[in-house]
Design an enzyme around this catalytic site. Structure first.
Site, PDB file in Angstrom:
ATOM      1  N   LYS A 117       0.815  -1.185   0.022  1.00 57.05           N
ATOM      2  CA  LYS A 117       0.092   0.019  -0.107  1.00 57.05           C
ATOM      3  C   LYS A 117       0.934   1.244  -0.162  1.00 57.05           C
ATOM      4  O   LYS A 117       0.514   2.271  -0.577  1.00 57.05           O
ATOM      5  CB  LYS A 117      -1.027   0.126   1.236  1.00 57.05           C
ATOM      6  CG  LYS A 117      -1.840  -1.168   1.368  1.00 57.05           C
ATOM      7  CD  LYS A 117      -3.443  -0.853   1.249  1.00 57.05           C
ATOM      8  CE  LYS A 117      -4.220  -2.081   1.238  1.00 57.05           C
ATOM      9  NZ  LYS A 117      -5.743  -1.818   0.343  1.00 57.05           N
ATOM     10  N   LYS A 198      -3.614  -8.987  -7.526  1.00 61.57           N
ATOM     11  CA  LYS A 198      -5.064  -9.492  -7.326  1.00 61.57           C
ATOM     12  C   LYS A 198      -5.864  -8.535  -7.741  1.00 61.57           C
ATOM     13  O   LYS A 198      -5.952  -7.375  -7.969  1.00 61.57           O
ATOM     14  CB  LYS A 198      -4.893  -9.978  -5.805  1.00 61.57           C
ATOM     15  CG  LYS A 198      -5.102  -8.616  -4.820  1.00 61.57           C
ATOM     16  CD  LYS A 198      -5.683  -9.148  -3.551  1.00 61.57           C
ATOM     17  CE  LYS A 198      -6.273  -7.893  -2.864  1.00 61.57           C
ATOM     18  NZ  LYS A 198      -7.243  -8.003  -1.981  1.00 61.57           N
ATOM     19  N   LYS A 201     -10.746  -4.141  -5.015  1.00 62.62           N
ATOM     20  CA  LYS A 201     -11.694  -3.201  -5.056  1.00 62.62           C
ATOM     21  C   LYS A 201     -11.404  -1.901  -4.909  1.00 62.62           C
ATOM     22  O   LYS A 201     -11.685  -0.861  -5.139  1.00 62.62           O
ATOM     23  CB  LYS A 201     -13.044  -3.284  -3.908  1.00 62.62           C
ATOM     24  CG  LYS A 201     -12.315  -3.392  -2.484  1.00 62.62           C
ATOM     25  CD  LYS A 201     -13.730  -3.333  -1.591  1.00 62.62           C
ATOM     26  CE  LYS A 201     -14.179  -4.711  -1.182  1.00 62.62           C
ATOM     27  NZ  LYS A 201     -13.599  -5.279   0.057  1.00 62.62           N
TER      28      LYS A 201
HETATM   29  P1  ATP Z   1      -8.505  -4.315  -1.251  1.00 65.21           P
HETATM   30  O1  ATP Z   1      -8.170  -5.161  -2.126  1.00 65.21           O
HETATM   31  O2  ATP Z   1      -9.451  -3.223  -1.589  1.00 65.21           O
HETATM   32  O3  ATP Z   1      -7.565  -4.143  -0.332  1.00 65.21           O
HETATM   33  P2  ATP Z   1     -10.034  -6.588  -0.163  1.00 65.21           P
HETATM   34  O4  ATP Z   1     -11.116  -6.827  -1.133  1.00 65.21           O
HETATM   35  O5  ATP Z   1      -8.850  -7.281  -0.011  1.00 65.21           O
HETATM   36  O6  ATP Z   1      -9.803  -5.075  -0.481  1.00 65.21           O
HETATM   37  P3  ATP Z   1     -11.664  -7.158   1.834  1.00 65.21           P
HETATM   38  O7  ATP Z   1     -13.189  -7.067   1.371  1.00 65.21           O
HETATM   39  O8  ATP Z   1     -11.677  -7.264   3.398  1.00 65.21           O
HETATM   40  O9  ATP Z   1     -10.491  -6.597   1.221  1.00 65.21           O
HETATM   41  O10 ATP Z   1     -11.630  -8.810   1.579  1.00 65.21           O
HETATM   42  C1  ATP Z   1     -12.521  -9.839   2.023  1.00 65.21           C
HETATM   43  C2  ATP Z   1     -11.960 -11.150   1.644  1.00 65.21           C
HETATM   44  O11 ATP Z   1     -11.818 -11.565   0.391  1.00 65.21           O
HETATM   45  C3  ATP Z   1     -10.510 -11.361   2.443  1.00 65.21           C
HETATM   46  O12 ATP Z   1     -10.679 -12.703   3.002  1.00 65.21           O
HETATM   47  C4  ATP Z   1      -9.564 -11.284   1.064  1.00 65.21           C
HETATM   48  O13 ATP Z   1      -8.516 -12.064   1.298  1.00 65.21           O
HETATM   49  C5  ATP Z   1     -10.421 -12.053   0.038  1.00 65.21           C
HETATM   50  N1  ATP Z   1     -10.270 -11.499  -1.163  1.00 65.21           N
HETATM   51  C6  ATP Z   1      -9.985 -10.259  -1.585  1.00 65.21           C
HETATM   52  N2  ATP Z   1      -9.631 -10.223  -2.795  1.00 65.21           N
HETATM   53  C7  ATP Z   1      -9.444 -11.467  -3.177  1.00 65.21           C
HETATM   54  C8  ATP Z   1      -9.039 -11.987  -4.547  1.00 65.21           C
HETATM   55  N3  ATP Z   1      -8.507 -11.323  -5.773  1.00 65.21           N
HETATM   56  N4  ATP Z   1      -8.794 -13.385  -4.610  1.00 65.21           N
HETATM   57  C9  ATP Z   1      -9.266 -14.177  -3.681  1.00 65.21           C
HETATM   58  N5  ATP Z   1      -9.521 -13.727  -2.419  1.00 65.21           N
HETATM   59  C10 ATP Z   1      -9.832 -12.452  -2.094  1.00 65.21           C
END
Ligand code: ATP
Ligand code: LTN
Length: 331
Positions: A117, A198, A201
């Protein structure tokens, strides 16, 4: 005491920092939905974590309620799972303080998500730095046996285990050591625009498919997804990360085995496969989107679900915090 450590308990959460996307679903929420049948389930919407990056207050409120709608529409059942806001259970921040006193700054400095980040240009704020400690508190308060998360959260769950060990060693057995769970396929769904990253959002909306995306948007995003050289529909994450990612999404949404998908698309090309994938995703999301829309038209129902969830969570969280305060010597 013994029966408590043997009880199957699940804790996991998602940040309402934007729209929930199919990476969140495949990597995490899908597992919660399956495991709520066999586990006492706690699934906070981690709104305090969303504040570790700047949020517009009015937009954040909307995202929080939309995330609650996503949780329920994706299959979390309020009768089986405690769905609640992290901020509605003050024990999360209270336990965080105690864990802060056990966390070494060196361990936090090694957190890859934090470092990424900062590299992306985010401000190095204390909240972003100590965010894994709040996550450890989220988890340990409920003494879960499993924490189903995407791969990006592995290091944070490891830190949680370190903190649980430290606490137990110093103050006596208190926290069972939680195990993280990843799906067999899909623990890291990649960005549609940049398969070295990855799906997230916090990146451009073309790079992810939101649960709420219209059929048009889904078709457009999949059509414009980056692909690898060649044209074969072959699952090989090392040499063909982009098409492998699309195949994994197809697998997660259709339930078809990866080998079978490769076979079914042997004599086609990326264009045809992408069109088929878009239809699979649209079909699967359709009933979810209808339910989501209905829930958002009845916001009071969602608020009731969150309140009921917070009550269930609070009962467990206050019990753990009392135990922790007493063990560390607070009056
Ligand atoms: P950001 O990517 O904006 O930092 P995030 O989507 O990782 O946010 P969360 O909404 O808290 O943050 O994630 C919820 C769950 O989804 C967590 O367990 C995270 O590991 C999983 N997750 C997030 N992105 C992925 C991905 N691209 N593939 C698989 N699992 C994911
Ligand atoms: N840090 C996680 C979100 C999160 C979480 C948790 C996940 C906060 N608390 C507890 C599992 C368990 C993220 O950024 N995805």
């Amino acid at each position: 005491m013994k029966s408590e450590t043997q009880k199957k308990i699940l804790l996991s959460g998602a940040k309402p920092s934007g729209e929930l996307h199919i990476g969140n679903y495949i990597g995490a929420v899908k597992q919660w939905v399956a495991l709520q049948e066999t586990h006492e389930t706690f699934v906070p919407i981690v709104d305090l974590h969303a504040l570790t990056e700047p949020q517009d207050p009015a937009k954040l409120r909307e995202q929080i309620i939309a995330t609650a709608a996503d949780y329920v529409a994706l299959g979390l059942d309020p009768a089986k799972a405690a769905i609640f806001l992290q901020s509605a259970v003050p024990e999360h921040t209270q336990l965080m303080w105690i864990l802060n006193t056990l966390t070494s700054v060196g361990d936090l400095e090694r957190m890859v998500v934090y470092k990424e980040k900062i590299t992306e240009g985010k401000q190095a704020l204390a909240g972003l730095f100590t965010y894994p400690v709040l996550m450890a508190a989220d988890i340990l308060l409920y003494k879960p046996t499993v924490v189903p998360v995407g791969e990006d959260q592995r290091q944070h769950v490891e830190l949680t285990r370190t903190l649980a060990h430290k606490f137990n060693k110093r103050f006596g057995q208190t926290f069972p050591i939680p195990k993280e769970l990843h799906p067999e396929a899909g623990k890291k769904i990649l960005s549609l625009q940049d398969p070295t990253k990855k799906m997230s959002k916090s990146h451009s909306s073309l790079s992810y498919i939101a649960i709420a995306d219209s059929s048009e948007k889904i078709r457009q995003k999949i059509k414009s997804a980056v692909t690898d050289s060649g044209n074969a529909i072959k699952h090989d994450p090392i040499t063909k990360p982009a098409i492998s990612n699309l195949i994994t999404i197809y697998h997660a949404f259709s339930g078809k085995e990866i080998k079978q998908i490769e076979k079914d698309f042997t004599n086609t090309n990326y264009k045809n496969f992408k069109e088929a994938l878009a239809e699979v995703v649209i079909e699967k999301l359709k009933p979810i989107q209808e339910k989501r829309k209905d829930l958002l038209e009845h916001k009071q129902k969602l608020i009731d679900i969150l309140e009921e969830g917070a009550e269930k969570a609070n009962a467990k969280a206050s019990e753990t915090l009392r135990e922790v305060y007493s063990k560390v010597g607070l009056m």
